[in-house]
Write a protein that holds these residues in place. Sequence first.
Motif, PDB file in Angstrom:
ATOM      1  N   GLU A   1       0.862  -1.183   0.000  1.00 58.98           N
ATOM      2  CA  GLU A   1       0.000   0.000   0.000  1.00 58.98           C
ATOM      3  C   GLU A   1       0.894   1.226   0.000  1.00 58.98           C
ATOM      4  O   GLU A   1       1.887   1.268   0.719  1.00 58.98           O
ATOM      5  CB  GLU A   1      -0.904  -0.002   1.229  1.00 58.98           C
TER       6      GLU A   1
ATOM      7  N   SER B   1      -2.970   0.550  -3.858  1.00 56.42           N
ATOM      8  CA  SER B   1      -2.896  -0.755  -3.203  1.00 56.42           C
ATOM      9  C   SER B   1      -2.778  -1.825  -4.272  1.00 56.42           C
ATOM     10  O   SER B   1      -3.398  -1.730  -5.326  1.00 56.42           O
ATOM     11  CB  SER B   1      -4.157  -1.030  -2.378  1.00 56.42           C
ATOM     12  N   THR B   2      -1.965  -2.842  -3.979  1.00 54.08           N
ATOM     13  CA  THR B   2      -1.823  -3.946  -4.914  1.00 54.08           C
ATOM     14  C   THR B   2      -1.452  -5.217  -4.165  1.00 54.08           C
ATOM     15  O   THR B   2      -1.017  -5.151  -3.013  1.00 54.08           O
ATOM     16  CB  THR B   2      -0.773  -3.635  -6.006  1.00 54.08           C
ATOM     17  N   ARG B   3      -1.643  -6.349  -4.782  1.00 54.72           N
ATOM     18  CA  ARG B   3      -1.202  -7.631  -4.228  1.00 54.72           C
ATOM     19  C   ARG B   3       0.152  -7.942  -4.831  1.00 54.72           C
ATOM     20  O   ARG B   3       0.432  -7.618  -5.984  1.00 54.72           O
ATOM     21  CB  ARG B   3      -2.195  -8.740  -4.584  1.00 54.72           C
ATOM     22  N   TRP B   4       0.988  -8.613  -4.055  1.00 49.21           N
ATOM     23  CA  TRP B   4       2.344  -8.890  -4.480  1.00 49.21           C
ATOM     24  C   TRP B   4       2.775 -10.191  -3.829  1.00 49.21           C
ATOM     25  O   TRP B   4       2.606 -10.372  -2.617  1.00 49.21           O
ATOM     26  CB  TRP B   4       3.228  -7.728  -4.054  1.00 49.21           C
TER      27      TRP B   4
END
Length: 56
Positions: free
Chosen positions: A11, A22-25
């Motif tokens: 984030e 915001s992202t997924r990683w």
Amino acid sequence: MRVPVDASAVEVYASGGRDVLSTRWFPVAEELSVALHGSCAAGHVWAMGDGMAGTY
């Protein structure tokens, strides 16, 4: 700017929270390196704990 990173989320909060990303990683390395390019008055790093520890 604040950039919280945990096991699967990144984030980014800038401009006092007015700008947010915001992202997924899903990293594959055991360790994470962070590099800052530019200038700032101060920098801090905090270790994030596992908020779900002991629940699964």
